[in-house]
Design a protein around this motif. Structure first.
Motif, short mmCIF file in Angstrom:
data_model
loop_
_atom_site.label_atom_id
_atom_site.label_comp_id
_atom_site.label_asym_id
_atom_site.label_seq_id
_atom_site.Cartn_x
_atom_site.Cartn_y
_atom_site.Cartn_z
N GLY A 161 0.81 -1.23 0.00
CA GLY A 161 0.00 0.00 0.00
C GLY A 161 0.84 1.27 0.00
N PRO A 162 1.76 1.43 0.96
CA PRO A 162 2.61 2.63 0.95
C PRO A 162 3.44 2.75 -0.31
N MET A 163 3.92 1.61 -0.84
CA MET A 163 4.78 1.66 -2.02
C MET A 163 4.01 2.19 -3.23
N ILE A 164 2.77 1.72 -3.43
CA ILE A 164 1.97 2.18 -4.56
C ILE A 164 1.62 3.66 -4.40
N ALA A 165 1.21 4.05 -3.20
CA ALA A 165 0.87 5.45 -2.95
C ALA A 165 2.08 6.35 -3.15
N ALA A 166 3.26 5.86 -2.75
CA ALA A 166 4.48 6.66 -2.87
C ALA A 166 4.83 6.93 -4.33
N VAL A 167 4.47 6.01 -5.22
CA VAL A 167 4.73 6.23 -6.64
C VAL A 167 4.01 7.49 -7.12
N PHE A 168 2.74 7.64 -6.76
CA PHE A 168 1.97 8.81 -7.16
C PHE A 168 2.46 10.07 -6.45
N ALA A 169 2.90 9.92 -5.20
CA ALA A 169 3.35 11.08 -4.43
C ALA A 169 4.70 11.59 -4.90
N ARG A 170 5.55 10.68 -5.41
CA ARG A 170 6.90 11.09 -5.76
C ARG A 170 7.14 11.28 -7.25
N PHE B 88 11.94 9.25 -11.25
CA PHE B 88 10.95 10.32 -11.19
C PHE B 88 11.59 11.68 -11.45
N PHE B 89 12.79 11.87 -10.92
CA PHE B 89 13.49 13.13 -11.15
C PHE B 89 13.83 13.31 -12.63
N ILE B 90 14.03 12.19 -13.31
CA ILE B 90 14.43 12.28 -14.71
C ILE B 90 13.22 12.28 -15.64
N LEU B 91 12.21 11.46 -15.33
CA LEU B 91 11.00 11.44 -16.15
C LEU B 91 10.18 12.72 -15.97
N GLY B 92 10.25 13.31 -14.78
CA GLY B 92 9.47 14.50 -14.48
C GLY B 92 9.62 15.62 -15.49
N PRO B 93 10.87 16.01 -15.82
CA PRO B 93 11.04 17.08 -16.82
C PRO B 93 10.43 16.75 -18.17
N GLY B 94 10.55 15.47 -18.58
CA GLY B 94 9.97 15.09 -19.86
C GLY B 94 8.46 15.21 -19.87
N LEU B 95 7.82 14.73 -18.80
CA LEU B 95 6.37 14.84 -18.70
C LEU B 95 5.95 16.30 -18.59
N ALA B 96 6.73 17.08 -17.83
CA ALA B 96 6.41 18.51 -17.69
C ALA B 96 6.51 19.21 -19.04
#
Length: 412
Positions: A21-30, A158-166
């Motif tokens: 549960g925490p692991m799945i939620a953390a994906v969306f949070a991070r 997430f730090f790397i995919l984030g800019p691409g999605l943004a």
């Protein structure tokens, strides 16, 4: 202590009772952790037409996150993670709304930077709480190390995919779409994480003598880890502004964010392999060596040729990202008092975001007033300087936490 881990260790860690549960939620949070700052950067740049202003606004959000992560980490060490995450998630939504209204109304640069700072400060730091949770669920050893590696690999992705999605979202008719989507995803993920049964059951650890005021900073080795993480962030910060600028100069602005996502390919693949046989073995040598190699590899991106060449050099340099992140996480086990682990990871986030802010703000000036290539060169020079400083103070990492026997086998 550093452990060689196998794929079986990853599987065991991720299927531990109470972790799903925490692991799945953390994906969306991070996932949006890097998207928010970058979405602001693209949003402000498209609205104002200035990379310099956009860099300052993005840096403001990063500085806010740097301060907020430590404050939230200390509170979570004292109270547990659930209540602090619920409060900060609510405040985060409010300040994102105010920031968007300010951009749309043409507010001044100082005002935009101030609101961006508040957005960053209230970003819920699920990453710190997630890492601490692994130390509660798993015994010390290879399985816990595998969990730490997974945590580090995922956050770097997430730090790397984030800019691409943004970048993709910024290309939509309204450039602020990325800001709202990333903020909403992060808030929902943080609330879900805070409300899971495993997280709600987490209680504070007893505070060790002498660590209440300074927290993890009571350990000299913690300062050296912070130095290594900041240098890591500075290099990435330079590149994260220089790459979109290079794409814009080549007449392909929409490629800017996607080019940065190229890092994720080699970062993840090499990061998993590296976790099985980390090198150099001693942590006190590993941190400066990895940072120095990373900085040198970035130098090749300064060669002004084509976007294909730039992508190839980013792919090679990206191999050094996750190994550094996993090494930073591993080093906390050696240098930070156990009762301050959430705050210690908060300091790691603080260091990398301050480095990102410094790199982005200087890089924004260089690409606008000098050249794109100069930003890549400056990134490499800064990284080598930081690596040299970490090497000078490497003995503090080998010594570990004051009053606790160091891992001499690892440090030898």
């Amino acid at each position: 202590m550093s452990h060689n881990v196998s794929f079986a260790d990853y599987r065991t860690a991720l299927t531990t009772p109470g972790a799903r549960g925490p692991m799945i939620a953390a994906v969306f949070a991070r996932l949006p952790i890097a998207m928010v700052g970058f979405a602001l950067l693209f949003y402000v740049q498209r609205t104002t037409g200035s990379y310099a202003t956009a860099g300052l606004v993005s840096a403001g959000a990063l500085v806010g996150a740097a301060i907020g992560s430590v404050l939230q980490g200390r509170v979570m060490d004292r109270l547990g993670p659930s209540r602090p995450l619920l409060v900060t998630s609510s405040a985060f939504v409010v300040f994102v709304t105010i920031a968007v209204i300010s951009v749309e109304s043409g507010a001044s640069t100082p005002a935009l930077v101030a609101f961006a700072f508040l957005v960053g400060k209230t970003q819920p730091t699920v990453g710190s709480a997630s890492r601490t949770l692994w130390s509660r669920l798993l015994p010390a050893g290879r399985t816990r190390q595998a969990a730490y590696n997974y945590d580090a690999i995922s956050i770097e992705v997430f730090f790397i995919l984030g800019p691409g999605l943004a970048g993709l979202l910024a290309a939509l008719p309204w450039a602020g779409t990325g800001v709202l989507i990333s903020a909403a995803t992060q808030a929902v993920g943080a609330v879900a994480f805070a409300l899971t049964k495993t997280v709600r059951a987490q209680r504070p650890m007893a505070v060790q003598s002498g660590s209440r005021l300074l927290g993890p900073l009571v350990s000299p080795g913690m300062w050296t880890v912070i130095l290594a993480v900041m240098g890591f962030g500075v290099v990435i910060g330079f590149v994260e502004v220089a790459v979109p600028a290079a794409a814009t100069a080549a007449g392909q602005q929409a490629m800017g964010g996607l080019m940065l996502s190229v890092w994720s390919i080699s970062s993840v693949i090499f990061g998993v392999i590296y976790g099985m046989r980390p090198w150099p073995r001693p942590l006190h040598l590993r941190l400066p060596v990895l940072l120095g190699v990373f900085a040198i590899l970035v130098t090749f991106s300064a060669i002004p040729t084509t976007l294909f060449w730039l992508g190839a050099t980013l792919l090679i340099a990206g191999a050094m990202i996750t190994p550094q992140s996993t090494s930073h996480s591993t080093a906390l086990e050696q240098v930070a008092p156990p009762s301050t682990m959430t705050e210690a990871f908060g300091w790691v986030i603080t260091a990398v975001t301050l480095g990102l802010a410094l790199g982005q703000s200087v890089s924004g000036y260089l690409v606008e007033h000098v050249s794109v290539s100069s930003a890549f060169v400056a990134a490499a020079v800064a990284g080598v300087i930081f690596a040299g400083l970490v090497f000078v103070f490497r003995g503090t990492i080998a010594a570990g936490v004051p009053g606790r026997k160091a891992d001499h086998a690892l440090a030898s």
